[in-house]
Write a protein that holds these residues in place. Structure first.
Motif, PDB file in Angstrom:
ATOM      1  N   GLN B 469       1.043  -1.433  -0.233  1.00  0.00           N
ATOM      2  CA  GLN B 469      -0.005   0.285   0.245  1.00  0.00           C
ATOM      3  C   GLN B 469       0.694   1.374   0.001  1.00  0.00           C
ATOM      4  O   GLN B 469       0.135   1.929  -1.165  1.00  0.00           O
ATOM      5  N   ILE B 470       2.238   1.063   0.608  1.00  0.00           N
ATOM      6  CA  ILE B 470       3.623   2.475   0.811  1.00  0.00           C
ATOM      7  C   ILE B 470       3.445   2.998  -0.610  1.00  0.00           C
ATOM      8  O   ILE B 470       3.368   4.061  -1.236  1.00  0.00           O
ATOM      9  N   LYS B 471       3.906   1.942  -2.048  1.00  0.00           N
ATOM     10  CA  LYS B 471       3.406   2.793  -2.991  1.00  0.00           C
ATOM     11  C   LYS B 471       2.497   2.580  -4.139  1.00  0.00           C
ATOM     12  O   LYS B 471       2.318   3.824  -4.131  1.00  0.00           O
ATOM     13  N   GLU B 472       1.312   1.514  -3.578  1.00  0.00           N
ATOM     14  CA  GLU B 472       0.285   1.710  -4.449  1.00  0.00           C
ATOM     15  C   GLU B 472      -0.702   3.117  -3.947  1.00  0.00           C
ATOM     16  O   GLU B 472      -1.729   3.490  -4.726  1.00  0.00           O
ATOM     17  N   GLU B 473      -0.659   3.167  -2.910  1.00  0.00           N
ATOM     18  CA  GLU B 473      -1.183   5.056  -2.421  1.00  0.00           C
ATOM     19  C   GLU B 473      -0.573   6.032  -2.455  1.00  0.00           C
ATOM     20  O   GLU B 473      -0.829   7.584  -2.190  1.00  0.00           O
ATOM     21  N   GLY B 474       0.357   5.807  -2.717  1.00  0.00           N
ATOM     22  CA  GLY B 474       1.622   6.897  -3.649  1.00  0.00           C
ATOM     23  C   GLY B 474       2.335   7.626  -1.638  1.00  0.00           C
ATOM     24  O   GLY B 474       2.025   8.777  -2.177  1.00  0.00           O
ATOM     25  N   LEU B 475       2.272   6.888  -0.241  1.00  0.00           N
ATOM     26  CA  LEU B 475       2.286   7.770   0.630  1.00  0.00           C
ATOM     27  C   LEU B 475       3.578   8.119   0.567  1.00  0.00           C
ATOM     28  O   LEU B 475       4.794   8.042   0.366  1.00  0.00           O
ATOM     29  N   GLY B 476       3.845   9.333   1.601  1.00  0.00           N
ATOM     30  CA  GLY B 476       5.179  10.311   1.279  1.00  0.00           C
ATOM     31  C   GLY B 476       5.183  11.910   0.295  1.00  0.00           C
ATOM     32  O   GLY B 476       5.496  12.180   0.364  1.00  0.00           O
ATOM     33  N   ARG B 477       3.858  11.449  -0.787  1.00  0.00           N
ATOM     34  CA  ARG B 477       3.831  12.669  -1.746  1.00  0.00           C
ATOM     35  C   ARG B 477       3.672  13.944  -1.204  1.00  0.00           C
ATOM     36  O   ARG B 477       3.696  14.482  -2.021  1.00  0.00           O
ATOM     37  N   SER B 478       2.745  13.532  -0.286  1.00  0.00           N
ATOM     38  CA  SER B 478       2.014  15.216   0.051  1.00  0.00           C
ATOM     39  C   SER B 478       3.126  15.809   0.753  1.00  0.00           C
ATOM     40  O   SER B 478       3.568  15.770   0.688  1.00  0.00           O
ATOM     41  N   GLU B 534      38.412  11.891  22.769  1.00  0.00           N
ATOM     42  CA  GLU B 534      39.203  10.495  22.911  1.00  0.00           C
ATOM     43  C   GLU B 534      37.927   9.896  21.921  1.00  0.00           C
ATOM     44  O   GLU B 534      38.130   8.965  21.459  1.00  0.00           O
ATOM     45  N   GLU B 535      36.460   9.528  23.114  1.00  0.00           N
ATOM     46  CA  GLU B 535      35.881   9.050  22.544  1.00  0.00           C
ATOM     47  C   GLU B 535      34.938   9.207  22.032  1.00  0.00           C
ATOM     48  O   GLU B 535      33.568   9.798  22.418  1.00  0.00           O
ATOM     49  N   CYS B 536      34.640   8.355  21.005  1.00  0.00           N
ATOM     50  CA  CYS B 536      32.731   9.156  20.817  1.00  0.00           C
ATOM     51  C   CYS B 536      31.794   7.956  20.516  1.00  0.00           C
ATOM     52  O   CYS B 536      32.024   7.343  21.087  1.00  0.00           O
ATOM     53  N   ASP B 537      30.302   8.174  20.022  1.00  0.00           N
ATOM     54  CA  ASP B 537      29.558   7.529  20.798  1.00  0.00           C
ATOM     55  C   ASP B 537      29.848   7.089  18.836  1.00  0.00           C
ATOM     56  O   ASP B 537      29.690   7.236  18.081  1.00  0.00           O
ATOM     57  N   TYR B 538      28.715   5.947  19.155  1.00  0.00           N
ATOM     58  CA  TYR B 538      28.332   4.595  17.889  1.00  0.00           C
ATOM     59  C   TYR B 538      26.689   4.889  17.784  1.00  0.00           C
ATOM     60  O   TYR B 538      25.460   4.533  18.914  1.00  0.00           O
ATOM     61  N   ARG B 539      26.036   5.368  16.743  1.00  0.00           N
ATOM     62  CA  ARG B 539      24.790   5.777  17.155  1.00  0.00           C
ATOM     63  C   ARG B 539      24.258   4.936  15.341  1.00  0.00           C
ATOM     64  O   ARG B 539      25.567   4.952  14.653  1.00  0.00           O
ATOM     65  N   TYR B 540      23.062   3.878  15.226  1.00  0.00           N
ATOM     66  CA  TYR B 540      23.082   3.271  14.617  1.00  0.00           C
ATOM     67  C   TYR B 540      21.996   3.808  13.078  1.00  0.00           C
ATOM     68  O   TYR B 540      21.707   5.261  13.193  1.00  0.00           O
ATOM     69  N   LEU B 541      23.138   3.911  11.898  1.00  0.00           N
ATOM     70  CA  LEU B 541      22.127   4.288  10.685  1.00  0.00           C
ATOM     71  C   LEU B 541      21.733   2.519  10.126  1.00  0.00           C
ATOM     72  O   LEU B 541      22.650   2.775   9.269  1.00  0.00           O
ATOM     73  N   LEU B 542      20.911   1.911  10.255  1.00  0.00           N
ATOM     74  CA  LEU B 542      20.679   0.738   9.709  1.00  0.00           C
ATOM     75  C   LEU B 542      19.244   1.124   8.508  1.00  0.00           C
ATOM     76  O   LEU B 542      18.396   1.717   7.786  1.00  0.00           O
ATOM     77  N   GLN B 543      19.954   0.225   7.008  1.00  0.00           N
ATOM     78  CA  GLN B 543      19.017  -0.197   6.673  1.00  0.00           C
ATOM     79  C   GLN B 543      18.714  -1.589   6.461  1.00  0.00           C
ATOM     80  O   GLN B 543      18.993  -2.823   6.337  1.00  0.00           O
ATOM     81  N   VAL B 544      17.435  -1.477   6.094  1.00  0.00           N
ATOM     82  CA  VAL B 544      16.554  -2.629   6.979  1.00  0.00           C
ATOM     83  C   VAL B 544      15.427  -2.747   5.925  1.00  0.00           C
ATOM     84  O   VAL B 544      15.367  -2.313   5.558  1.00  0.00           O
ATOM     85  N   GLN B 545      15.327  -4.528   5.236  1.00  0.00           N
ATOM     86  CA  GLN B 545      14.889  -4.698   4.472  1.00  0.00           C
ATOM     87  C   GLN B 545      13.328  -5.144   4.632  1.00  0.00           C
ATOM     88  O   GLN B 545      13.694  -6.183   5.873  1.00  0.00           O
ATOM     89  N   ILE B 546      12.290  -4.783   4.752  1.00  0.00           N
ATOM     90  CA  ILE B 546      11.266  -5.295   5.633  1.00  0.00           C
ATOM     91  C   ILE B 546      10.198  -6.174   4.360  1.00  0.00           C
ATOM     92  O   ILE B 546      10.126  -5.857   3.714  1.00  0.00           O
ATOM     93  N   GLN B 547       9.218  -6.909   5.496  1.00  0.00           N
ATOM     94  CA  GLN B 547       8.523  -7.538   4.245  1.00  0.00           C
ATOM     95  C   GLN B 547       6.993  -8.509   4.406  1.00  0.00           C
ATOM     96  O   GLN B 547       7.302  -8.690   6.081  1.00  0.00           O
ATOM     97  N   ASP B 548       6.206  -7.796   4.200  1.00  0.00           N
ATOM     98  CA  ASP B 548       5.158  -9.087   4.454  1.00  0.00           C
ATOM     99  C   ASP B 548       4.301  -9.497   3.900  1.00  0.00           C
ATOM    100  O   ASP B 548       4.702 -10.025   1.896  1.00  0.00           O
ATOM    101  N   HIS B 549       3.096  -9.719   3.596  1.00  0.00           N
ATOM    102  CA  HIS B 549       2.100 -11.063   2.462  1.00  0.00           C
ATOM    103  C   HIS B 549       2.501 -10.031   1.584  1.00  0.00           C
ATOM    104  O   HIS B 549       2.264 -10.365   0.268  1.00  0.00           O
ATOM    105  N   THR B 550       2.434  -9.082   1.119  1.00  0.00           N
ATOM    106  CA  THR B 550       2.043  -8.178   0.180  1.00  0.00           C
ATOM    107  C   THR B 550       3.559  -7.415  -1.138  1.00  0.00           C
ATOM    108  O   THR B 550       3.441  -7.482  -1.448  1.00  0.00           O
ATOM    109  N   GLY B 551       4.925  -7.588  -0.040  1.00  0.00           N
ATOM    110  CA  GLY B 551       5.386  -7.456  -0.670  1.00  0.00           C
ATOM    111  C   GLY B 551       6.654  -6.551  -0.025  1.00  0.00           C
ATOM    112  O   GLY B 551       6.969  -6.598   1.591  1.00  0.00           O
ATOM    113  N   LEU B 552       8.299  -5.986  -0.439  1.00  0.00           N
ATOM    114  CA  LEU B 552       9.018  -6.106   0.739  1.00  0.00           C
ATOM    115  C   LEU B 552       9.436  -4.433   0.499  1.00  0.00           C
ATOM    116  O   LEU B 552       9.052  -3.726  -0.647  1.00  0.00           O
ATOM    117  N   THR B 553      10.223  -3.566   1.157  1.00  0.00           N
ATOM    118  CA  THR B 553      10.741  -2.193   1.545  1.00  0.00           C
ATOM    119  C   THR B 553      12.319  -1.830   2.145  1.00  0.00           C
ATOM    120  O   THR B 553      11.885  -3.026   2.916  1.00  0.00           O
TER     121      THR B 553
END
Lengths: 114, 641
Positions: B469-478, B534-553
């Motif tokens: 539905q994310i792609k179908e409904e063009g979410l995020g485009r407004s 000296e010490e810096c912090d490490y923070r996540y910047l993850l690229q994750v692929q998620i999937q459900d019965h309709t598709g993946l993104t």
């Protein structure tokens, strides 16, 4: 490289999801139900079905029983099952959802279940 | 003719009579579109003469809706007549339509323009009907009665329909006709030096002749110097409020600034006259007035020493905080609430390189919502500091904000702009009712914040979607990002760059978190905080692929959601990767195929020439099977029907 083995499911004798109300329909047939254990005296377990009615499960319960148990066996009365398989389902169980499942599986979605 | 217009009305108005409230007919309606403003020019007739009149823009709706059109018989309620460039111009400020559609009455002739102010009324009697009408009124003091007599005596058959209308209508008060003063024996008109009469701010317009207003200064802007192609200059503005609630901004340039800057004080009442009216600059001027006054060398500003209680100190139009949630980004509004928290000032680097102060505080009101108010610049040290002290001593003050700007950066919040005004515990009824609401229970009342990135409220405002539905409904485009919940399984996690080196220093109550640069082999530099460590912090910047019965993104997960998905801190994983790459890979792999309820923020962004839909994981919750089942049961029940 993984070898994908095809596991064949034995669909010859499916067990029907039942609660106390539905049990009567399947006397003599293989059924499965989740009950809340009320009393265990070694030869039978008195339990509460997911639709809040009393159920008796005959057979040999395992030594340790958690609050909720799934039993699979033959229905031998309006409110009793002769079980040959017992599976502990733990102490937390959503009986409401399971009860709904029983209703759907025996109602309009019967064709989806074996 | 079923209705009679006020005889001699046009001449009367030209003569300066603005109280007669005459009945006239609209002969013509013309749209004058000189600037962006829509203005209508009517040709009004009293059956004998006709004259152009400008319609005040607040009445434009009457023309647009057809209430006033060619042939309409109207009663002028509020109107003025002034001389502009030797011509008499009528401006209608208020009128009422008596008959929306009527046949042309009489045969009016355009009024001849002369230099003299007053004219004798020449009745132009051409048509038979007009003749009869005039005869009846020659001795007339009571046109109302005449009209009625007229109706009963003359019944032209083709006017039958109009008659129908006439019988049921009660004409509004039609005052007795008074012939205009006869100045024929006087000489040329002298310039009228009498003081202009005070008119309401709402009646000000560029076609107004001489005017004067009496109003209180509600805001005084800073003196600003500027430099443009024409040279150097200085300017300052102040806002006025009069007893009718009308508001207008007044601006002075250069030499005029010197004359008035020190005289103008907030709260004092002034009599102002002889300024010029120009369209208001909507970018800076948020007052409800299409015009702005520009004072000149000839303008007069006189302070009124006596207190005028009829003019309020300030005018607000408060909106409840719950309205802000649906308010348009960048819109300007007034709001009032109890300050429930104040954060310390933090220095912020602006886009133009200048540093300014920022303070965030939270306002709560009776609408069940809390909003973040961001103070910028001087507000932080003045009102901000005062509010901080009050909160620290356990007191929760009421704060009224005039002209705050709505921002949709993270949820909805309000920020101050240069024309914002803050009032702590103002002496107005809204403040009193807020105070009692808060002290008698409002303090502990449940309240949702409309300003947090993560919108709380869970299932109440959760929108469930599937991946496709994310792609179908063009979410995020407004214009605004879309917030949805998706139940999906993690199918892949990119491991080559899964975190970044972040600045651990605190800025106020938040961690800086900006990406830091390596200095040599052991030290790090943050260019926002301008410090090395000296010490810096490490923070996540993850690229994750998620999937459900309709598709993946693909989605991006930051620190908190990254930790939810992987179960380890970014630092731990980073160390693990350095030490034992294989174990690292296995650990990550073991986290695949878990199901989560992802709260996603979807927004289309431009990268160079491309438009790409960016999906961010705001929260990753392990699915609660019980509630999920309930949700699905609900879906099932909807399907079968």
């Amino acid at each position: 490289m993984d070898i994908i083995a095809e596991l064949a499911m034995d669909t010859s004798n499916p067990a029907v999801f039942v609660n106390a109300e539905l049990l009567g329909r399947y006397v003599g047939r293989k059924v499965r139900a989740v009950i809340q254990v009320i009393r265990n005296d070694g030869t039978a377990v008195i339990g509460k079905s997911t639709d809040e009615k009393q159920m008796i499960v005959k057979g040999l319960p395992p030594s340790q029983l958690t609050t909720f148990v799934e039993v699979i066996g033959i229905a031998d009365g309006q409110n009793s099952i002769s079980a040959d398989k017992w599976t502990n389902f733990g102490d937390n169980f959503d009986t409401f959802t399971y009860n709904k499942l029983c209703q759907l599986a025996n109602g309009e979605y019967q064709h989806l279940f074996l | 003719m079923p209705v009679s217009l006020t005889p001699g009305a046009i001449a009367a108005i030209r003569g300066g009579d603005v109280d007669a409230k005459p009945l006239v007919q609209v002969v013509d309606v013309e749209l004058i579109g000189r600037s962006a403003q829509e203005r209508y020019r009517l040709l009004l007739s009293d059956a004998a003469s006709s004259q152009h009149a400008m319609l005040a823009t607040q009445l434009n709706g009457l023309v647009r809706s057809g209430r006033v059109r060619k042939g309409s018989v109207v009663q002028l309620i509020d109107y003025i007549c002034s001389t502009v460039q030797n011509r008499r111009i009528i401006v209608v400020l208020n009128m009422e339509t008596i008959i929306p559609d009527c046949e042309m009455i009489g045969n009016p002739k355009m009024y001849p323009e002369t230099d003299t102010v007053a004219q004798k009324v020449p009745p132009n009697i051409n048509s038979g009907n007009a003749q009869r009408f005039n005869n009846d009124n020659i001795n007339g003091r009571n046109p109302v009665q005449n009209a009625q007599n007229f109706q009963s005596s003359v019944q032209p058959p083709h006017q039958a329909n109009n008659m129908q209308n006439m019988q049921s209508f009660q004409p509004a008060v039609q005052p007795p006709y008074q012939p205009p003063p006869n100045y024929r024996n006087r000489g040329p008109i002298m310039k009228n030096e009498a003081p202009a009469r005070i008119i309401p701010i709402a009646a000000l317009n560029p076609y107004q002749g001489r005017w004067a207003i009496k109003a209180r200064v509600t805001a005084k802007g800073d003196l600003r110097r500027y430099n443009n192609a024409r040279g150097d200059g200085k300017v300052f503005s102040f806002d006025l409020l009069d007893s009718d609630g009308g508001e207008i901004r007044v601006t002075c340039f250069n030499a005029v600034v010197d004359r008035f800057y020190d005289i103008i004080e907030v709260g004092k009442v002034y009599l102002i006259s002889k300024g010029s009216l120009k369209p208001a600059q909507k970018n800076f001027n948020h007052l409800k007035n299409e015009w702005e006054i520009f004072l000149e060398a000839t303008s007069t500003v006189d302070v009124c020493p006596e207190e005028d209680a009829s003019i309020p100190q300030q005018q607000f139009s408060f909106r409840p905080i719950s309205d802000i949630e649906t308010a348009e980004n960048n819109s300007i509004l007034d709001v009032i609430g109890v300050v429930v928290s104040v954060n310390p000032s933090v220095p912020i680097l602006r886009k133009n390189g200048m540093e300014t102060q920022r303070r965030i505080l939270n306002l709560k009101d009776g609408s069940g919502r809390t909003v973040e108010l961001t103070l910028w610049g001087d507000f932080c040290n003045r009102e901000g500091q005062k509010l901080q002290e009050m909160i620290d001593s356990g007191f929760f003050p009421v704060l009224a904000v005039k002209a705050g700007k709505v921002s949709d950066f993270s949820g909805k919040s309000i920020g101050t702009i240069s024309s914002t005004q803050l009032f702590i515990n103002p002496d107005i009824p809204e403040a009193c009712s807020l105070r009692s609401w808060f002290d008698f229970g409002g303090k502990d009342a449940a309240s949702l914040s409309i300003s947090r990135e993560i919108m709380p409220g869970g299932s109440k405002n959760e929108i469930r979607k599937t991946v496709s539905q994310i792609k179908e409904e063009g979410l995020g485009r407004s214009d605004k990002p879309d917030w949805i919940t998706v139940k999906a399984t993690v199918s892949f996690i990119k491991t080559d760059t899964f975190c970044y080196t972040a600045c651990p220093l605190m800025i106020g109550d938040r961690q800086c978190n900006k990406k830091v640069m390596r200095l040599g082999n052991t030290r790090w530099l943050c260019d926002r905080c301008n410090q090395e460590f000296e010490e810096c912090d490490y923070r996540y910047l993850l690229q994750v692929q998620i999937q459900d019965h309709t598709g993946l993104t693909w989605v991006t997960a930051f620190q908190e959601s990254g930790e939810e998905i992987l179960g380890f801190s970014a630092k731990e994983l980073f160390m693990l990767k350095e030490q034992d790459d294989e174990r690292f890979a296995e650990t990550v792999r073991s986290k695949l195929f878990y199901q989560f309820l992802f709260r996603l923020k979807i927004k289309e962004e431009t990268y160079g020439d491309e438009q790409r839909v960016k999906i961010t994981v705001v929260k990753a919750d392990k699915a609660n099977y019980s509630s999920e089942s309930q949700y699905m049961l609900d879906l099932i029940s909807k399907v079968s029907r």
